[in-house]
Design a protein around this motif. Structure first.
Motif, PDB file in Angstrom:
ATOM      1  N   ASN A   1       0.824  -1.209   0.000  1.00 35.63           N
ATOM      2  CA  ASN A   1       0.000   0.000   0.000  1.00 35.63           C
ATOM      3  C   ASN A   1       0.855   1.256   0.000  1.00 35.63           C
ATOM      4  O   ASN A   1       0.632   2.178  -0.798  1.00 35.63           O
ATOM      5  CB  ASN A   1      -0.917  -0.011   1.232  1.00 35.63           C
ATOM      6  CG  ASN A   1      -1.866   1.165   1.241  1.00 35.63           C
ATOM      7  OD1 ASN A   1      -1.500   2.238   1.687  1.00 35.63           O
ATOM      8  ND2 ASN A   1      -3.060   0.990   0.678  1.00 35.63           N
TER       9      ASN A   1
ATOM     10  N   TYR B   1       1.613   8.764  -6.378  1.00 36.86           N
ATOM     11  CA  TYR B   1       1.617  10.209  -6.114  1.00 36.86           C
ATOM     12  C   TYR B   1       2.978  10.882  -6.375  1.00 36.86           C
ATOM     13  O   TYR B   1       3.243  11.956  -5.893  1.00 36.86           O
ATOM     14  CB  TYR B   1       1.138  10.477  -4.677  1.00 36.86           C
ATOM     15  CG  TYR B   1      -0.265   9.932  -4.460  1.00 36.86           C
ATOM     16  CD1 TYR B   1      -1.361  10.513  -5.129  1.00 36.86           C
ATOM     17  CD2 TYR B   1      -0.501   8.819  -3.649  1.00 36.86           C
ATOM     18  CE1 TYR B   1      -2.638  10.008  -4.962  1.00 36.86           C
ATOM     19  CE2 TYR B   1      -1.775   8.309  -3.492  1.00 36.86           C
ATOM     20  CZ  TYR B   1      -2.847   8.910  -4.144  1.00 36.86           C
ATOM     21  OH  TYR B   1      -4.119   8.398  -3.998  1.00 36.86           O
TER      22      TYR B   1
ATOM     23  N   VAL C   1      -6.356  13.529  -0.236  1.00 37.88           N
ATOM     24  CA  VAL C   1      -6.017  14.941  -0.428  1.00 37.88           C
ATOM     25  C   VAL C   1      -6.646  15.443  -1.724  1.00 37.88           C
ATOM     26  O   VAL C   1      -7.365  16.427  -1.758  1.00 37.88           O
ATOM     27  CB  VAL C   1      -4.480  15.134  -0.458  1.00 37.88           C
ATOM     28  CG1 VAL C   1      -4.138  16.602  -0.709  1.00 37.88           C
ATOM     29  CG2 VAL C   1      -3.871  14.640   0.842  1.00 37.88           C
TER      30      VAL C   1
ATOM     31  N   SER D   1      -6.904  10.720  -6.868  1.00 39.95           N
ATOM     32  CA  SER D   1      -6.844   9.432  -6.195  1.00 39.95           C
ATOM     33  C   SER D   1      -7.758   8.437  -6.894  1.00 39.95           C
ATOM     34  O   SER D   1      -7.389   7.299  -7.131  1.00 39.95           O
ATOM     35  CB  SER D   1      -7.257   9.609  -4.741  1.00 39.95           C
ATOM     36  OG  SER D   1      -7.553   8.375  -4.186  1.00 39.95           O
TER      37      SER D   1
ATOM     38  N   LEU E   1      -4.666   3.447   3.569  1.00 37.34           N
ATOM     39  CA  LEU E   1      -3.835   3.805   4.724  1.00 37.34           C
ATOM     40  C   LEU E   1      -4.533   3.516   6.050  1.00 37.34           C
ATOM     41  O   LEU E   1      -3.872   3.148   7.023  1.00 37.34           O
ATOM     42  CB  LEU E   1      -3.416   5.289   4.667  1.00 37.34           C
ATOM     43  CG  LEU E   1      -2.277   5.604   3.699  1.00 37.34           C
ATOM     44  CD1 LEU E   1      -1.906   7.074   3.769  1.00 37.34           C
ATOM     45  CD2 LEU E   1      -1.035   4.768   4.011  1.00 37.34           C
ATOM     46  N   SER E   2      -5.874   3.688   6.083  1.00 36.89           N
ATOM     47  CA  SER E   2      -6.549   3.388   7.354  1.00 36.89           C
ATOM     48  C   SER E   2      -6.489   1.891   7.635  1.00 36.89           C
ATOM     49  O   SER E   2      -6.321   1.478   8.792  1.00 36.89           O
ATOM     50  CB  SER E   2      -7.974   3.924   7.387  1.00 36.89           C
ATOM     51  OG  SER E   2      -8.623   3.668   6.191  1.00 36.89           O
TER      52      SER E   2
END
Ligand code: ADP
Length: 594
Positions: free
Chosen positions: A484, A492, A536, A541, A551-552
């Motif tokens: 991830n 990015y 963001v 995304s 990420l969570s």
């Protein structure tokens, strides 16, 4: 206190002595007077009674040619002064005229003004023997009618009670002297009594004062078995019990005080007049103020409810207040204390609850939105295909079908991620712990992305410390996290960037870090990067296939391993993200923090 008790004792003793003396004196003097009167009349009765026939006969027998019978009777009487007790000074005899009561002769001259007619003389004038005496009178007398020859006379014996009076005066003098002596003795005795009573009482008073000042340690010496001794014993028992009770109360108070000082909820107490009496540090923290004595309810909580309303409320009143971005729930309730009472304000910080609620709302909105977008795409492409299936060039139709497949893959992806998160939330997600070489997992991840990174023209490097240990963890999950963060770095970082993967070992933990020189994350978003669905740049995304859940999920996996995932604080450009794991795996059964 001592003086007054002493004075009281002196007074009681003196009163006792005086009362005793007065009663004794009165009784004695009365008895003496009574005795004297009785003695007088029994003497008279003996003299004039039948036992003394000669004497009566001498009084009555008139001689021939006798002119003055009264004088003759006087002579007879003078011969019997011894029998009659006549001394010429206190007791006299008189011979009176039997018809008028006039003085004829006597052992002394008639008193000036003549002999007054007493009840006894009046009786004798009527021919009766006058033998009565009034105890209250200052004399005693006896009048005996005598008939001598033809003429009536009265033999009158008058005693002025001088003897009794002088006897009584002497007795009175004696009583007075005894009284004075008694008083001296009573005063001395009262000193002795005061000493035996007041001293122990004084000791008790001192003991009580010490107890009142909070010193329970001393017990008083019991010096007697009397009531004061019992009182001293009771005092000692009371002091011991009081010491135990006070210690228990003190303990309870300390407990409450500690609780009050350290409890997470704020408490502010106001007295009946609306002044602050207590406020704990939590209340000061939450309300961002320091309380001082004299602070008023009106200046603090009047905007919520007036003081009188809270005081008379039958159930606690609740209100809300926002202080510096913190949501506070306030409960205002009356309390009563010794008939006085006041108002208690409990403050509970519900910011986290509100945030969780807010997050839940946002989450639901996000899930709906995330699922609706691909669904809308699928639907519109499917409709277009249905409408013009025959007219569409096969390539376009194939492209459309490709989009539909992509979108459904995306949906599957989102649903899978949501399921993973929901398993974490409900605690149903178990780790399949295994021991594997950490370096190998890092290398595999590097290899998996090498081609993709090269495709984007990135400088893609791996920097591995030597001799990395094998770790105990769920390999699949750990690799999922690595994938991830590396895929994010690739996504990015604009083409031609540089990405460095490094891993190492420090203490009992291993770490893996990805540094890129990509678009990075603005300062304001750095804190929220691990929130669900937070992205963001949403468009970018989504374009790159991101769901905003990666990420969570990665953070949850690390937490489950008792490891960590965080952004490294460094200046841009790009981003550094680092994960850490314990070498020996999570402690068995340990709860992990989300
Ligand atoms: P996504 O699936 O959208 O990538 P993630 O949870 O993995 O979701 O990441 C959340 C957001 O964090 C991304 O949408 C992106 O805005 C930002 N982000 C993550 N990694 C990086 C990175 N290396 N550089 C810049 N932004 C990043």
């Amino acid at each position: 206190m001592r003086r007054s008790l002493h004075m009281k004792l002196v007074l009681i003793m003196v009163l006792l002595i005086v009362a005793l003396m007065v009663v004794t004196g009165a009784f004695l003097m009365n008895s003496v007077t009574g005795y004297y009167i009785n003695d007088f009349y029994s003497q008279m009765a003996t003299a004039f009674g039948q036992g003394n026939v000669d004497f009566v006969r001498d009084l009555q027998t008139a001689e021939e040619g006798e002119v003055e019978g009264g004088a003759r009777i006087g002579e007879v009487l003078s011969a019997y002064v011894g029998v009659l007790g006549v001394d010429g000074r206190t007791r006299n005899y008189y011979v009176l005229d039997g018809a008028t009561g006039r003085y004829i002769t006597g052992s002394s001259e008639a008193p000036r003004g003549g002999i007054s007619i007493t009840p006894n003389i009046a009786a004798a004038l009527l021919g009766e023997v006058g033998f009565d005496s009034d105890v209250t009178a200052d004399y005693m007398d006896a009048a005996i009618p005598i008939t001598r020859g033809e003429t009536n006379y009265i033999v009158y014996i008058l005693d002025n009670r001088e003897t009794v009076r002088s006897l009584n005066a002497e007795m009175f003098q004696l009583i007075l002297e005894a009284l004075a002596l008694g008083m001296v003795i009573s005063i001395l005795l009262s000193f002795l009594l005061a000493k035996t009573m007041v001293n122990p009482l004084q000791r008790l008073t001192r003991g009580l004062e010490e107890v009142a000042e909070g010193d329970f340690s001393k017990s008083l010496e019991v010096t007697s078995q009397d009531e004061i001794g019992q009182l001293t014993e009771s005092f000692n028992t009371m002091a011991q019990q009081l010491e135990t009770t006070v210690a228990a109360v003190e303990n309870e108070r300390n407990k409450l005080n500690t609780l009050f000082q350290h409890m997470a909820d704020g408490v502010v107490a106001f007295d009946h007049a609306g002044g602050v009496i207590h406020a704990n540090p939590a209340a000061e923290d939450m309300l961002h103020c320091t309380f001082a004595e004299g602070d008023r309810y009106e200046n603090l909580f009047d905007d919520l409810f007036p003081f009188e309303r809270v005081e008379s409320a039958s159930a606690p009143l609740s209100a809300e207040r926002v202080v510096d971005g913190q949501y506070l729930e306030l409960l205002l309730a009356p309390f009563s204390h010794g008939g006085q009472g006041g108002v208690l304000v409990l403050i509970h910080d519900v910011t986290q609850q509100r945030q969780v609620e807010q997050m839940r709302k946002e989450f639901v909105a996000n899930v709906s939105h995330e699922l609706r977008t691909p669904l809308t795409n699928i639907r519109s492409y499917a409709e277009t295909l249905e409408d013009g299936l025959s007219d569409l060039p096969p390539q376009t139709a194939k492209n459309f079908l490709g989009v539909i497949l992509n979108e459904s893959d995306r949906m599957t992806h989102i649903v899978q991620d949501l399921l993973t998160l929901s398993r974490f939330d409900s605690g149903r997600s178990e780790l399949h712990l295994d021991r594997f070489p950490f370096a190998k997992a890092v290398e595999d991840t590097y290899q998996a992305f090498l081609m993709d990174a090269q495709k984007h023209g990135h400088a893609f490097n791996l920097n591995l410390q030597e001799k990395l240990p094998a770790i105990t963890a769920d390999r699949e999950r750990v690799v999922q996290v690595m994938v991830n963060i590396v895929s994010n770095a690739v996504k990015y970082t604009p083409d031609g960037g540089s990405i460095l993967l490094s891993a190492g070992h420090s203490g009992d933990r291993v770490w893996f870090q990805v540094d890129d020189n990509g678009i990075g994350i603005p300062e304001g978003d750095r804190d929220r990067i691990f929130e669900r669905f937070y992205r963001v740049d949403k468009a970018r995304s989504r374009q790159s296939g991101g769901t905003g859940l990666g990420l969570s999920i990665a953070k949850e996996i690390m937490a489950q391993h008792e490891g960590d995932l965080f952004l490294v604080d460094r200046a841009g450009p790009g981003l550094s993200i680092r994960m850490e794991l314990p070498v020996s795996g999570p402690r068995k059964g340990a709860a992990y923090e989300r």
